[in-house]
Design a protein around this motif. Structure first.
Motif, PDB file in Angstrom:
ATOM      1  N   ILE A 109      34.012  95.564  58.903  1.00  0.00           N
ATOM      2  CA  ILE A 109      32.976  95.113  57.971  1.00  0.00           C
ATOM      3  C   ILE A 109      31.940  96.217  57.748  1.00  0.00           C
ATOM      4  O   ILE A 109      31.518  96.500  56.621  1.00  0.00           O
ATOM      5  CB  ILE A 109      32.293  93.831  58.490  1.00  0.00           C
ATOM      6  CG1 ILE A 109      33.246  92.646  58.395  1.00  0.00           C
ATOM      7  CG2 ILE A 109      31.004  93.553  57.723  1.00  0.00           C
ATOM      8  CD1 ILE A 109      33.540  92.182  56.985  1.00  0.00           C
ATOM      9  N   GLU A 110      31.532  96.848  58.843  1.00  0.00           N
ATOM     10  CA  GLU A 110      30.550  97.928  58.764  1.00  0.00           C
ATOM     11  C   GLU A 110      31.045  99.042  57.836  1.00  0.00           C
ATOM     12  O   GLU A 110      30.320  99.539  56.971  1.00  0.00           O
ATOM     13  CB  GLU A 110      30.298  98.486  60.171  1.00  0.00           C
ATOM     14  CG  GLU A 110      29.105  99.387  60.282  1.00  0.00           C
ATOM     15  CD  GLU A 110      27.846  98.658  60.707  1.00  0.00           C
ATOM     16  OE1 GLU A 110      26.803  99.313  60.835  1.00  0.00           O
ATOM     17  OE2 GLU A 110      27.893  97.433  60.912  1.00  0.00           O
ATOM     18  N   ALA A 111      32.306  99.430  58.019  1.00  0.00           N
ATOM     19  CA  ALA A 111      32.885 100.492  57.203  1.00  0.00           C
ATOM     20  C   ALA A 111      32.971 100.075  55.740  1.00  0.00           C
ATOM     21  O   ALA A 111      32.693 100.871  54.832  1.00  0.00           O
ATOM     22  CB  ALA A 111      34.273 100.853  57.728  1.00  0.00           C
ATOM     23  N   ALA A 112      33.355  98.814  55.497  1.00  0.00           N
ATOM     24  CA  ALA A 112      33.467  98.329  54.115  1.00  0.00           C
ATOM     25  C   ALA A 112      32.108  98.309  53.422  1.00  0.00           C
ATOM     26  O   ALA A 112      32.000  98.671  52.242  1.00  0.00           O
ATOM     27  CB  ALA A 112      34.090  96.938  54.107  1.00  0.00           C
ATOM     28  N   ILE A 206      22.557  94.914  43.361  1.00  0.00           N
ATOM     29  CA  ILE A 206      23.558  94.378  44.286  1.00  0.00           C
ATOM     30  C   ILE A 206      24.790  95.267  44.327  1.00  0.00           C
ATOM     31  O   ILE A 206      25.304  95.678  43.286  1.00  0.00           O
ATOM     32  CB  ILE A 206      23.968  92.949  43.878  1.00  0.00           C
ATOM     33  CG1 ILE A 206      22.740  92.027  43.899  1.00  0.00           C
ATOM     34  CG2 ILE A 206      25.051  92.405  44.808  1.00  0.00           C
ATOM     35  CD1 ILE A 206      22.974  90.694  43.245  1.00  0.00           C
ATOM     36  N   THR A 207      25.249  95.550  45.536  1.00  0.00           N
ATOM     37  CA  THR A 207      26.475  96.333  45.676  1.00  0.00           C
ATOM     38  C   THR A 207      27.678  95.466  45.987  1.00  0.00           C
ATOM     39  O   THR A 207      28.762  95.699  45.459  1.00  0.00           O
ATOM     40  CB  THR A 207      26.315  97.441  46.739  1.00  0.00           C
ATOM     41  OG1 THR A 207      27.514  98.213  46.774  1.00  0.00           O
ATOM     42  CG2 THR A 207      26.040  96.870  48.122  1.00  0.00           C
ATOM     43  N   ALA A 208      27.514  94.421  46.841  1.00  0.00           N
ATOM     44  CA  ALA A 208      28.703  93.645  47.230  1.00  0.00           C
ATOM     45  C   ALA A 208      28.343  92.233  47.667  1.00  0.00           C
ATOM     46  O   ALA A 208      27.212  91.948  48.102  1.00  0.00           O
ATOM     47  CB  ALA A 208      29.455  94.351  48.357  1.00  0.00           C
ATOM     48  N   PHE A 209      29.322  91.356  47.545  1.00  0.00           N
ATOM     49  CA  PHE A 209      29.269  89.995  48.085  1.00  0.00           C
ATOM     50  C   PHE A 209      30.169  89.986  49.320  1.00  0.00           C
ATOM     51  O   PHE A 209      31.350  90.316  49.243  1.00  0.00           O
ATOM     52  CB  PHE A 209      29.778  89.002  47.046  1.00  0.00           C
ATOM     53  CG  PHE A 209      29.925  87.582  47.532  1.00  0.00           C
ATOM     54  CD1 PHE A 209      28.903  86.960  48.241  1.00  0.00           C
ATOM     55  CD2 PHE A 209      31.082  86.851  47.267  1.00  0.00           C
ATOM     56  CE1 PHE A 209      29.028  85.644  48.690  1.00  0.00           C
ATOM     57  CE2 PHE A 209      31.217  85.540  47.703  1.00  0.00           C
ATOM     58  CZ  PHE A 209      30.188  84.936  48.416  1.00  0.00           C
ATOM     59  N   VAL A 210      29.596  89.642  50.482  1.00  0.00           N
ATOM     60  CA  VAL A 210      30.331  89.656  51.747  1.00  0.00           C
ATOM     61  C   VAL A 210      30.526  88.218  52.218  1.00  0.00           C
ATOM     62  O   VAL A 210      29.552  87.497  52.441  1.00  0.00           O
ATOM     63  CB  VAL A 210      29.574  90.454  52.824  1.00  0.00           C
ATOM     64  CG1 VAL A 210      30.412  90.587  54.094  1.00  0.00           C
ATOM     65  CG2 VAL A 210      29.188  91.838  52.297  1.00  0.00           C
ATOM     66  N   ALA A 211      31.777  87.791  52.345  1.00  0.00           N
ATOM     67  CA  ALA A 211      32.033  86.395  52.697  1.00  0.00           C
ATOM     68  C   ALA A 211      33.378  86.236  53.386  1.00  0.00           C
ATOM     69  O   ALA A 211      34.332  86.957  53.090  1.00  0.00           O
ATOM     70  CB  ALA A 211      31.995  85.518  51.438  1.00  0.00           C
ATOM     71  N   GLU A 212      33.427  85.291  54.312  1.00  0.00           N
ATOM     72  CA  GLU A 212      34.697  84.958  54.956  1.00  0.00           C
ATOM     73  C   GLU A 212      35.594  84.233  53.952  1.00  0.00           C
ATOM     74  O   GLU A 212      35.159  83.297  53.290  1.00  0.00           O
ATOM     75  CB  GLU A 212      34.448  84.052  56.161  1.00  0.00           C
ATOM     76  CG  GLU A 212      33.626  84.714  57.264  1.00  0.00           C
ATOM     77  CD  GLU A 212      32.931  83.694  58.159  1.00  0.00           C
ATOM     78  OE1 GLU A 212      33.369  83.554  59.308  1.00  0.00           O
ATOM     79  OE2 GLU A 212      31.976  83.052  57.695  1.00  0.00           O
ATOM     80  N   SER A 213      36.833  84.667  53.840  1.00  0.00           N
ATOM     81  CA  SER A 213      37.747  84.001  52.904  1.00  0.00           C
ATOM     82  C   SER A 213      37.981  82.551  53.318  1.00  0.00           C
ATOM     83  O   SER A 213      38.215  81.677  52.490  1.00  0.00           O
ATOM     84  CB  SER A 213      39.068  84.757  52.837  1.00  0.00           C
ATOM     85  OG  SER A 213      39.622  84.898  54.131  1.00  0.00           O
ATOM     86  N   MET A 214      37.894  82.300  54.632  1.00  0.00           N
ATOM     87  CA  MET A 214      38.014  80.949  55.177  1.00  0.00           C
ATOM     88  C   MET A 214      37.039  80.864  56.341  1.00  0.00           C
ATOM     89  O   MET A 214      37.028  81.748  57.199  1.00  0.00           O
ATOM     90  CB  MET A 214      39.454  80.711  55.650  1.00  0.00           C
ATOM     91  CG  MET A 214      39.696  79.378  56.302  1.00  0.00           C
ATOM     92  SD  MET A 214      41.489  79.151  56.518  1.00  0.00           S
ATOM     93  CE  MET A 214      41.511  77.676  57.521  1.00  0.00           C
TER      94      MET A 214
END
Length: 244
Positions: A109-112, A206-214
């Motif tokens: 996640i950190e790298a992404a 905003i650069t990204a939306f970070v979310a668990e797919s499930m």
């Protein structure tokens, strides 16, 4: 074992856990002669093939006869390339590169997150540094990932965390749906919460939306509703926002 006094344990006041003597498949044998079936697959399903898989052990021994470490800074590693090719071959269409950022989901996640901002930086959009996350989320315990994580036990670390993020409600039909609301209607409303937040914050920030797919550890395994991720994809494409 007196050696355990030198280990800094996460919960030092708790009794010492049973000491493992050996693992065979998914069975754990402790030094006091007991045998356990590991139904957690390594606590978080990280060893679903067992903690001592014969094929894995054999492959490790074979590789160790060649070398145990190769620096990616100076050398090429054909085994890494082989694994990348295997992953790409089995990945959905459009995913055609693999990066090995470390040994954990937190590092991934950190790298992404850093990669997302690096793209903005290279494109001259240096103000696009805000991440959107959801409440009751778990993304990891490294600094950037932890700033998007809702686990209460880590709350005391907030003064050390980055603040370039905003949050929307979690996507959970079972807890968030209105009375009589269908899964499709809920998916639309939930996706609109993302778009509303994008507009309120400003897409240019905003650069990204970070979310668990499930949803996972903080809520139990809760699947997404209907076309939720398709709607999210359309919204993020419309505002040129990355999805992590």
């Amino acid at each position: 074992n007196d050696n355990f006094q030198y280990l800094l344990r996460r919960y030092p006041s708790d009794p010492l856990y049973p000491e493992v003597e050996k693992i065979r498949g998914s069975y754990v044998y402790t030094t006091d002669g007991k045998k356990f079936l590991d139904l957690t697959a390594g606590y978080s399903a990280c060893v679903s093939i067992g903690g001592s898989n014969l094929k894995v052990r054999s492959a490790i021994k074979k590789q160790m006869r060649k070398y145990s470490y190769v620096s990616a800074v100076s050398w090429s590693n054909s085994r890494a390339a082989e694994l990348a090719e295997l992953l790409v071959r089995k990945a959905p269409l459009g995913l055609d590169r693999v990066m090995f950022p470390g040994c954990s989901g937190s590092e991934a996640i950190e790298a992404a997150m850093r990669m997302s901002y690096q793209v903005r930086f290279e494109q001259g959009e240096i103000d696009r540094s805000v991440f959107i996350t959801r409440s009751n989320a778990y993304h990891g315990i490294t600094s950037l990932a932890l700033s998007l994580t809702s686990t209460p036990v880590y709350g005391f670390l907030k003064p050390l965390q980055p603040t370039n993020h905003v949050s929307i409600p979690q996507h959970n039909f079972f807890e968030q749906a209105l009375e009589g609301e269908s899964q499709d209607s809920y998916a639309l409303r939930s996706a609109k919460q993302l778009e509303d937040q994008i507009i309120a914050t400003g897409p240019e920030k905003i650069t990204a939306f970070v979310a668990e797919s499930m949803l996972g550890s903080l809520q139990g395994n809760v699947p997404p509703s209907g076309n939720y991720w398709k709607l999210v994809r359309e919204i993020c494409d419309r505002y040129e926002i990355h999805i992590i």
